[in-house]
Design a protein around this motif. Structure first.
Motif, short mmCIF file in Angstrom:
data_model
loop_
_atom_site.label_atom_id
_atom_site.label_comp_id
_atom_site.label_asym_id
_atom_site.label_seq_id
_atom_site.Cartn_x
_atom_site.Cartn_y
_atom_site.Cartn_z
N PHE A 1 0.85 -1.19 0.00
CA PHE A 1 0.00 0.00 0.00
C PHE A 1 0.88 1.24 0.00
N MET A 2 0.58 2.20 -0.87
CA MET A 2 1.41 3.39 -1.03
C MET A 2 0.54 4.63 -1.17
N THR A 3 1.18 5.78 -1.01
CA THR A 3 0.56 7.03 -1.45
C THR A 3 1.46 7.65 -2.50
N CYS A 4 0.88 8.45 -3.38
CA CYS A 4 1.69 9.20 -4.33
C CYS A 4 0.92 10.42 -4.80
N SER A 5 1.63 11.33 -5.40
CA SER A 5 0.98 12.44 -6.09
C SER A 5 1.52 12.45 -7.51
N ALA A 6 0.68 11.98 -8.43
CA ALA A 6 1.12 11.95 -9.82
C ALA A 6 1.35 13.37 -10.31
N LEU A 7 0.53 14.30 -9.81
CA LEU A 7 0.63 15.68 -10.25
C LEU A 7 1.94 16.32 -9.80
N TYR A 8 2.30 16.10 -8.52
CA TYR A 8 3.52 16.71 -7.99
C TYR A 8 4.70 15.74 -8.03
N GLU A 9 4.47 14.58 -8.63
CA GLU A 9 5.52 13.58 -8.85
C GLU A 9 6.21 13.16 -7.57
N THR A 10 5.44 13.00 -6.51
CA THR A 10 5.99 12.42 -5.29
C THR A 10 5.49 10.98 -5.19
#
Lengths: 341, 341
Positions: free
Chosen positions: B246-255
């Motif tokens: 399980f992960m989190t990410c921000s595709a928009l801010y590329e994190t």
């Protein structure tokens, strides 16, 4: 068309037999009914032609029963329940037939209804007809045989037909597509054993009955009924518009049996009133038609001797990734469609 | 066998084209790759023969990528995610291809990847190849085309192949049967929207990623990741032996993008080490082989002009309960198997 062929093939022999058999069944001859069911179960090609003819003969005289599916885990008391409800009905002068779908019976030999002593009281009653699960490797085959047995029993005037099934594989779905109402039997034990029952099966149920509501288990059973009702209140509305009902009964002590029958009659009236009953039977006929087409088509292909050999070779090449699965499939299909005559 | 026929049919014309095309693809010619994919999508009979030949040519040169399935509800940010991860990879000098399965695109016209501007940055990069979802009425057809596009892209040296899908009908299952690893994207919102995602899809996921973990939603996304991890810890062990992450990410801010790639590489190493990777690809080839056989068989039957007419009549008789569905199906099948040549 096929009937004409039969007239032509055997003007003196087969047809009188089949017509005689159909007439005997209509008069309620139990021995002829048993023979007719055996005929539909036969794998002999000439028997199959006769059986199809017999079914087409009987079809206009069928359809007038209520078809009741009964399912539940092994040990929940399905047979005892059917015997109790069936006995209640024959005592009211109703003709009752009991059939079963059990595709596992060939493997486990623990066939439901296979042990005839299990419904001794009911099967000895002159108004009852109890038939063990037909032999057959495929669920499709067993389903066809059971559906034809329903037609024959209806022709013989049976008014209530139980189809018993055990929750293995797709057999519940098959039964669901051949009955008017579907009963799910559960044990007292408040929700735990619902885990073992697939959600799809619970969603098929019109009446959910907590059996073995007797002696020390009476209160437990009542709690379980309430727990099930709470847990299942979110079920989607059924196509029939019927809201599933929750009951307790003791098949052994024959309590809750009259109430179950009252609920079944109430469902019957409800679904005839809103025309779901007829609509459902039509949909079921359509389901079996397309199901049979697909199964028959696959059988004609996968059981073709030449295809069998080529399939093995092609599959090996595909698994070794030497050949595209799509190209290999297309080549086999082209070959099959050219070769069958 | 079919290759020999092709040699014989067109010794001077077709074969050189296909061989030339295959060689150009191997050299990484993007225009030829695009033309080749168009060829596999064509419904013209001669194109289909050429396409099969081309695929058989390319097959020995394919298979060396990691195939990544990406799914999630509309609006979850699949395209932005693929663009972010894809850009990260091309910047590391990796060749990246993006394909899509979207059987609804014909109806809604809202095709994923159809709007080319959506992955503008990635699709303009010389190391990337972005291809919209193929046109096709049936999921089976779209699936075949996508799987063949994978083979062609691999032949052209693409090392990472994304297959994007939207959660409609059976398209996830199709994608699951053509990728090595399956990613499920979710929105921050702690469990609620999991209701909208079929359990079967959640069970396919190797990595579950809460996207849009940025700004005010960062804490919400972290809570959601934890909630999903808690809610899904009871999932059955996967055949691969891999425990879903399980992960989190921000595709928009590329994190979280580099971390996602690290996890994908870790899955890849794990599944190659325990031999699941190869086993899975074999199973997938077998799945498409049998799937194509069944679909092709049904198509040859249900699209046969004479059958179409007879089917309508037979179905009406069955629905009117004038004819047994089993008998009617058998008669149609007998007719078909006699008539096809």
């Amino acid at each position: 068309m096929s009937e004409q062929n039969l007239h032509f093939d055997s003007p003196h022999k087969r047809l009188p037999d089949i017509a005689d058999m159909a007439e005997a069944i209509r008069r309620g001859d139990r021995i002829k009914l048993g023979q007719a069911i055996t005929l539909t179960e036969s794998t002999r090609a000439d028997h199959q032609i006769q059986a199809r003819e017999l079914i087409n003969y009987c079809l206009p005289h069928s359809g007038k029963s209520i078809r009741i599916g009964v399912t539940g885990s092994p040990g929940v008391g399905k047979s005892t329940f059917i015997e109790a409800l069936g006995s209640y009905l024959v005592n009211q002068n109703k003709k009752v037939a009991v059939l079963a779908i059990d595709p596992t019976s060939q493997i486990s030999k623990g066939s439901i209804l296979g042990d005839k002593t299990r419904m001794e009281k009911l099967s000895n009653h002159p108004l009852a007809f109890v038939r063990p699960s037909p032999a057959g490797e495929s669920l499709g085959g067993v389903a066809r045989k059971t559906r034809e047995a329903i037609i024959l029993c209806e022709t013989a005037g049976y008014e209530v037909i139980f189809v018993e099934t055990v929750g293995v594989g797709q057999s519940e779905t098959a039964v669901h597509y051949m009955v008017d109402i579907f009963l799910l039997l559960l044990l007292p034990g408040a929700g735990d054993e619902l885990q073992g029952i697939k959600r799809g099966i619970v969603e098929m149920a019109d009446i959910i009955i907590v059996n073995k509501a007797d002696g020390e288990r009476l209160n437990l059973a009542k709690q379980a009924r309430q727990a099930y009702a709470n847990a299942l209140h979110f079920l989607l509305p059924k196509e029939s518009g019927w809201v599933p009902k929750f009951m307790t009964c003791s098949a052994l002590y024959e309590t809750g049996i009259a109430e179950t029958w009252a609920l079944i009659k109430s469902f019957n009236a409800f679904s005839k009133e809103n025309l779901f009953f007829e609509k459902n039977r039509k949909q079921q006929a359509g389901y079996w038609f397309y199901q049979s087409l697909r199964e028959g088509l696959e059988r004609s292909f996968f059981e073709n001797e030449i295809i069998k050999q080529q399939l093995k070779q092609a599959e090996a090449e595909v698994l070794e990734q030497k050949r595209s699965p799509f190209e290999a499939a297309q080549a086999l299909l082209d070959f099959f469609l050219k070769s069958v005559k």
